[in-house]
Design a protein around this motif. Structure first.
Motif, PDB file in Angstrom:
ATOM      1  N   GLY A 266       0.743   0.256  13.042  1.00 21.88           N
ATOM      2  CA  GLY A 266       0.275  -0.447  14.236  1.00 21.88           C
ATOM      3  C   GLY A 266      -1.211  -0.783  14.187  1.00 21.88           C
ATOM      4  N   ILE A 267      -2.032   0.128  13.635  1.00 23.43           N
ATOM      5  CA  ILE A 267      -3.469  -0.151  13.588  1.00 23.43           C
ATOM      6  C   ILE A 267      -3.834  -1.127  12.476  1.00 23.43           C
ATOM      7  CG2 ILE A 267      -4.046   2.122  14.525  1.00 23.43           C
ATOM      8  CD1 ILE A 267      -4.975   2.890  11.701  1.00 23.43           C
ATOM      9  N   SER A 268      -2.950  -1.286  11.483  1.00 21.55           N
ATOM     10  CA  SER A 268      -3.304  -2.119  10.327  1.00 21.55           C
ATOM     11  C   SER A 268      -2.783  -3.548  10.407  1.00 21.55           C
ATOM     12  CB  SER A 268      -2.793  -1.468   9.038  1.00 21.55           C
ATOM     13  OG  SER A 268      -1.381  -1.375   9.051  1.00 21.55           O
ATOM     14  N   PHE A 269      -1.580  -3.762  10.953  1.00 17.96           N
ATOM     15  CA  PHE A 269      -0.999  -5.099  10.845  1.00 17.96           C
ATOM     16  C   PHE A 269      -1.726  -6.119  11.726  1.00 17.96           C
ATOM     17  CE2 PHE A 269       1.203  -4.684  14.858  1.00 17.96           C
ATOM     18  CZ  PHE A 269       1.552  -5.973  15.210  1.00 17.96           C
ATOM     19  N   LEU A 270      -2.325  -5.661  12.839  1.00 15.12           N
ATOM     20  CA  LEU A 270      -3.029  -6.590  13.717  1.00 15.12           C
ATOM     21  C   LEU A 270      -4.244  -7.224  13.049  1.00 15.12           C
ATOM     22  CD1 LEU A 270      -3.036  -4.869  17.241  1.00 15.12           C
ATOM     23  CD2 LEU A 270      -1.759  -6.886  16.526  1.00 15.12           C
ATOM     24  N   ILE A 271      -4.867  -6.497  12.140  1.00 15.04           N
ATOM     25  CA  ILE A 271      -6.114  -6.972  11.542  1.00 15.04           C
ATOM     26  C   ILE A 271      -5.934  -7.472  10.110  1.00 15.04           C
ATOM     27  CG2 ILE A 271      -7.476  -5.395  12.957  1.00 15.04           C
ATOM     28  CD1 ILE A 271      -7.780  -3.675  10.370  1.00 15.04           C
TER      29      ILE A 271
ATOM     30  N   TYR B  92      -9.170 -10.093  -4.448  1.00 14.63           N
ATOM     31  CA  TYR B  92      -7.854 -10.497  -3.936  1.00 14.63           C
ATOM     32  C   TYR B  92      -6.719  -9.839  -4.701  1.00 14.63           C
ATOM     33  CZ  TYR B  92      -3.841 -13.514  -2.926  1.00 14.63           C
ATOM     34  OH  TYR B  92      -2.600 -13.982  -2.574  1.00 14.63           O
ATOM     35  N   TRP B  93      -6.759  -9.869  -6.023  1.00 11.11           N
ATOM     36  CA  TRP B  93      -5.640  -9.378  -6.813  1.00 11.11           C
ATOM     37  C   TRP B  93      -5.546  -7.853  -6.788  1.00 11.11           C
ATOM     38  CZ3 TRP B  93      -1.982 -12.560  -7.486  1.00 11.11           C
ATOM     39  CH2 TRP B  93      -2.239 -13.920  -7.635  1.00 11.11           C
ATOM     40  N   ILE B  94      -6.681  -7.178  -6.631  1.00 11.74           N
ATOM     41  CA  ILE B  94      -6.635  -5.717  -6.463  1.00 11.74           C
ATOM     42  C   ILE B  94      -5.971  -5.375  -5.133  1.00 11.74           C
ATOM     43  CG2 ILE B  94      -8.048  -3.651  -6.111  1.00 11.74           C
ATOM     44  CD1 ILE B  94      -9.994  -4.735  -8.157  1.00 11.74           C
ATOM     45  N   LEU B  95      -6.289  -6.154  -4.094  1.00 13.86           N
ATOM     46  CA  LEU B  95      -5.653  -5.938  -2.789  1.00 13.86           C
ATOM     47  C   LEU B  95      -4.154  -6.227  -2.853  1.00 13.86           C
ATOM     48  CD1 LEU B  95      -8.351  -7.540  -0.445  1.00 13.86           C
ATOM     49  CD2 LEU B  95      -7.933  -5.109  -0.833  1.00 13.86           C
ATOM     50  N   VAL B  96      -3.781  -7.273  -3.587  1.00 15.17           N
ATOM     51  CA  VAL B  96      -2.356  -7.587  -3.760  1.00 15.17           C
ATOM     52  C   VAL B  96      -1.648  -6.438  -4.459  1.00 15.17           C
ATOM     53  CG1 VAL B  96      -0.718  -9.069  -4.979  1.00 15.17           C
ATOM     54  CG2 VAL B  96      -2.626 -10.084  -3.729  1.00 15.17           C
ATOM     55  N   LEU B  97      -2.240  -5.932  -5.526  1.00 15.85           N
ATOM     56  CA  LEU B  97      -1.635  -4.827  -6.274  1.00 15.85           C
ATOM     57  C   LEU B  97      -1.485  -3.585  -5.393  1.00 15.85           C
ATOM     58  CD1 LEU B  97      -0.629  -3.787  -9.027  1.00 15.85           C
ATOM     59  CD2 LEU B  97      -2.980  -3.062  -9.506  1.00 15.85           C
ATOM     60  N   ALA B  98      -2.529  -3.273  -4.610  1.00 17.98           N
ATOM     61  CA  ALA B  98      -2.464  -2.106  -3.722  1.00 17.98           C
ATOM     62  C   ALA B  98      -1.401  -2.283  -2.653  1.00 17.98           C
ATOM     63  CB  ALA B  98      -3.828  -1.877  -3.066  1.00 17.98           C
ATOM     64  N   SER B  99      -1.185  -3.517  -2.216  1.00 15.97           N
ATOM     65  CA  SER B  99      -0.192  -3.786  -1.177  1.00 15.97           C
ATOM     66  C   SER B  99       1.228  -3.758  -1.732  1.00 15.97           C
ATOM     67  CB  SER B  99      -0.475  -5.147  -0.541  1.00 15.97           C
ATOM     68  OG  SER B  99       0.449  -5.433   0.471  1.00 15.97           O
ATOM     69  N   VAL B 100       1.396  -4.292  -2.957  1.00 15.69           N
ATOM     70  CA  VAL B 100       2.733  -4.347  -3.566  1.00 15.69           C
ATOM     71  C   VAL B 100       3.181  -2.963  -4.028  1.00 15.69           C
ATOM     72  CG1 VAL B 100       4.043  -5.240  -5.528  1.00 15.69           C
ATOM     73  CG2 VAL B 100       2.537  -6.757  -4.245  1.00 15.69           C
ATOM     74  N   VAL B 101       2.308  -2.272  -4.751  1.00 15.91           N
ATOM     75  CA  VAL B 101       2.659  -0.950  -5.286  1.00 15.91           C
ATOM     76  C   VAL B 101       2.547   0.120  -4.207  1.00 15.91           C
ATOM     77  CG1 VAL B 101       2.070   0.784  -7.016  1.00 15.91           C
ATOM     78  CG2 VAL B 101       1.913  -1.643  -7.587  1.00 15.91           C
ATOM     79  N   GLY B 102       1.578  -0.035  -3.333  1.00 13.60           N
ATOM     80  CA  GLY B 102       1.369   0.946  -2.277  1.00 13.60           C
ATOM     81  C   GLY B 102       2.215   0.640  -1.054  1.00 13.60           C
ATOM     82  N   VAL B 103       1.717   1.042   0.111  1.00 10.49           N
ATOM     83  CA  VAL B 103       2.473   0.875   1.353  1.00 10.49           C
ATOM     84  C   VAL B 103       1.553   0.250   2.396  1.00 10.49           C
ATOM     85  CG1 VAL B 103       3.812   2.001   3.157  1.00 10.49           C
ATOM     86  CG2 VAL B 103       3.872   2.901   0.828  1.00 10.49           C
ATOM     87  N   ILE B 104       1.717  -1.057   2.632  1.00 12.87           N
ATOM     88  CA  ILE B 104       1.011  -1.784   3.688  1.00 12.87           C
ATOM     89  C   ILE B 104       2.046  -2.635   4.417  1.00 12.87           C
ATOM     90  CG2 ILE B 104      -0.576  -3.683   4.151  1.00 12.87           C
ATOM     91  CD1 ILE B 104      -2.144  -1.250   3.726  1.00 12.87           C
ATOM     92  N   SER B 105       2.094  -2.538   5.739  1.00 12.70           N
ATOM     93  CA  SER B 105       3.085  -3.289   6.507  1.00 12.70           C
ATOM     94  C   SER B 105       2.457  -4.567   7.063  1.00 12.70           C
ATOM     95  CB  SER B 105       3.621  -2.433   7.666  1.00 12.70           C
ATOM     96  OG  SER B 105       4.494  -3.189   8.478  1.00 12.70           O
ATOM     97  N   PRO B 106       2.907  -5.739   6.614  1.00 15.73           N
ATOM     98  CA  PRO B 106       2.346  -6.991   7.130  1.00 15.73           C
ATOM     99  C   PRO B 106       2.735  -7.289   8.575  1.00 15.73           C
ATOM    100  CG  PRO B 106       3.520  -7.330   5.043  1.00 15.73           C
ATOM    101  CD  PRO B 106       3.882  -5.985   5.556  1.00 15.73           C
ATOM    102  N   SER B 107       3.824  -6.691   9.055  1.00 14.49           N
ATOM    103  CA  SER B 107       4.335  -7.018  10.387  1.00 14.49           C
ATOM    104  C   SER B 107       4.256  -5.868  11.374  1.00 14.49           C
ATOM    105  CB  SER B 107       5.798  -7.465  10.274  1.00 14.49           C
ATOM    106  OG  SER B 107       6.593  -6.405   9.775  1.00 14.49           O
ATOM    107  N   GLY B 108       3.888  -4.673  10.919  1.00 13.16           N
ATOM    108  CA  GLY B 108       3.888  -3.507  11.792  1.00 13.16           C
ATOM    109  C   GLY B 108       5.222  -2.797  11.839  1.00 13.16           C
ATOM    110  N   ASN B 109       6.243  -3.403  11.207  1.00  9.71           N
ATOM    111  CA  ASN B 109       7.567  -2.779  11.174  1.00  9.71           C
ATOM    112  C   ASN B 109       7.676  -1.822   9.995  1.00  9.71           C
ATOM    113  OD1 ASN B 109       8.431  -4.277  13.423  1.00  9.71           O
ATOM    114  ND2 ASN B 109       8.938  -6.026  12.118  1.00  9.71           N
ATOM    115  N   GLU B 110       8.816  -1.146   9.902  1.00 11.78           N
ATOM    116  CA  GLU B 110       9.048  -0.204   8.814  1.00 11.78           C
ATOM    117  C   GLU B 110       8.963  -0.897   7.464  1.00 11.78           C
ATOM    118  OE1 GLU B 110       9.160   2.819   8.293  1.00 11.78           O
ATOM    119  OE2 GLU B 110      10.037   3.941   9.935  1.00 11.78           O
ATOM    120  N   ILE B 111       8.361  -0.227   6.504  1.00 16.95           N
ATOM    121  CA  ILE B 111       8.264  -0.725   5.152  1.00 16.95           C
ATOM    122  C   ILE B 111       8.310   0.476   4.219  1.00 16.95           C
ATOM    123  CG2 ILE B 111       5.745  -0.683   4.971  1.00 16.95           C
ATOM    124  CD1 ILE B 111       5.921  -3.411   3.549  1.00 16.95           C
TER     125      ILE B 111
END
Length: 474
Positions: A42-47, A113-132
């Motif tokens: 919830g705190i991450s997807f808004l920003i 950009y590509w480091i952030l993409v890698l961290a998002s793909v391999v790690g856990v970041i929710s683009p919508s705030g829903n379960e991932i």
């Protein structure tokens, strides 16, 4: 006084509070983990989009970022849920929490950009705030194992409630945090966003600690083969005694003469990988294919009627101001949260399958009617009322649906099946979202929301037709 006590006990029982308080320590820890995880989402997807835009990343690359994040989640979640019961549930949950913390650290420090993409793909970041990630499928499998069949709807309802509450508080916290930090840092939005991602990483560590506190009772129940060992005295008698036992002597000689080619060989890499995969019975495969078909319909429809597009519809068609829009969706979220608990008395009396279909069907009808009232005046109030009525039954199917899925397959297959179902739902919802841009751009709101309502109603009726009368297996 006795009347008040009786009323309190009745309310506690009907709302599932008695069940959740009496549940095991592991069950409470899993509910707390879901709260922490959804609070972090919830705190991450808004920003997230604002953060990427402030780094100078254009809209096309942000769209690519979202797509790659979704695809990475689908692939990793699918693979992990297939091997979870063999590798260990606590190990996979702990690894996911570690990846969640790692993603937060990378986003709080990096601008590439590509480091952030890698961290998002391999790690856990929710683009919508829903379960991932694989968390939900694993946790639901554990809860089903720890809970008696009659209590599963209660536990799943509170498990869902903890997630909803966490997400709501997360978005609220994010808004206040960003506003306060921008005031302190003279309007530096990017710096404020980095602090939020730092908090996200900290919450990942908290989730890791909560995971490590789980007991061995959460692991999958395995059937171990029992081998009968030869007593020592018989071994000594065959090898060292003075008695002439031709059979024993011959056995020893034959063992010594066994050629090396017939001895057990080390397992190959392929066999090791195959051993990690679950074995799903033919009956469960049939059930799984039916579930894939049905949940694809429902999730595709959810993509057509996502909250973002509902917000856009009321803003552009009915011209609701932001204050009224915020009040409307706050009201619908509260109604959805409360109605989740109201489904429990029905589930006890009707069973999970009938409850999930009978309560979900009205929400599908209300959704299909939302675009029909004309904008302005009474029409806008009618549309808002239909949205509120949809919210009253929209979430009532969640806990009964989770209880139904847990009972539909065998315990040793549950984690893998739930993982596959969640992956299919994610892909189908992405397909629905992909169609909305074209329909909304053409102003085809009746096709968009009416079609979503029709698909959801078809899902309810088909679910009842395919599974009514099916015996519980898990």
């Amino acid at each position: 006084m006795s009347t008040i006590t009786t009323l309190w006990k009745t309310l506690s029982k009907e709302s599932g509070a008695t069940t959740i308080f009496a549940s095991s320590r592991d069950t409470k820890l899993l509910c707390l983990q879901r709260f922490v995880r959804l609070f972090a989402y919830g705190i991450s997807f808004l920003i997230l989009v604002h953060f990427l835009a402030n780094l100078g990343i254009n809209d096309a690359r942000i769209g690519l970022f979202m797509t790659l994040t979704l695809l990475g989640d689908v692939v990793i979640s699918f693979c992990l849920t297939l091997i979870t019961d063999k590798v260990g549930r606590r190990s996979v949950l702990a690894a996911g929490a570690g990846l969640m913390a790692m993603s937060g650290v990378v986003f709080s420090l990096s601008e590439n950009y590509w480091i952030l993409v890698l961290a998002s793909v391999v790690g856990v970041i929710s683009p919508s705030g829903n379960e991932i990630g694989p968390f939900r499928a694993i946790e639901e499998s554990i809860l089903a194992q720890l809970t008696q069949k009659d209590d599963r709807s209660d536990v799943f309802a509170w498990y869902t409630l903890f997630g909803t509450l966490g997400a709501a508080l997360g978005t609220l916290t994010c808004g206040f945090m960003v506003a306060g930090l921008q005031n302190l840092e003279a309007g530096d939005a990017t710096g404020a966003y980095r602090v939020v991602f730092g908090l996200y990483a900290l919450l990942g560590v908290v989730k890791l600690v909560l995971t490590l506190l789980l007991s061995k009772a959460i692991e999958a129940e395995t059937t171990q083969q029992v081998y009968e060992t030869l007593p020592t005295e018989l071994e000594d008698e065959g090898l060292l005694s003075d008695t002439d036992e031709p059979s024993t002597t011959q056995s020893v000689k034959s063992q010594r003469a066994t050629p090396a080619s017939t001895r057990p060989q080390p397992p190959s890499l392929k066999s090791r990988i195959t051993a990690l995969l679950p074995t799903i019975s033919p009956q469960s495969l049939t059930i799984l294919f039916k579930l894939i078909l049905l949940f694809s319909l429902d999730s595709f429809a959810s993509g057509l009627a996502s909250p973002s597009w509902l917000t856009y519809f009321f803003t552009t068609v009915h011209h609701l101001p932001s204050q009224a829009l915020g009040t409307l969706f706050l009201t619908t979220n509260l109604l959805a949260t409360i109605s989740n608990l109201l489904a429990l008395p029905l589930a006890r009396r009707l069973g999970p399958l009938k409850t999930m279909t009978f309560t979900h069907l009205p929400s599908a009808i209300f959704l299909a009617l939302i675009p029909l009232p004309k904008p302005a005046g009474a029409g806008t109030w009618w549309a808002m009322g239909l949205l509120a009525m949809r919210a009253c039954t929209q979430s009532m199917d969640q806990a009964p649906r989770q209880a139904f899925l847990a009972a539909a397959v065998l315990p040793e297959e549950r984690t893998a099946v739930l993982g596959v179902v969640n992956v299919v739902k994610t892909l189908a919802q992405a397909g629905g979202i992909g169609c909305t841009g074209v329909l909304a751009g053409a102003g085809m709101w009746v096709v968009m929301f009416g079609g979503a309502g029709g698909l959801k109603a078809s899902y309810d009726l088909l679910m009842l037709w395919m599974f009514l009368g099916m015996k519980e297996r898990g």
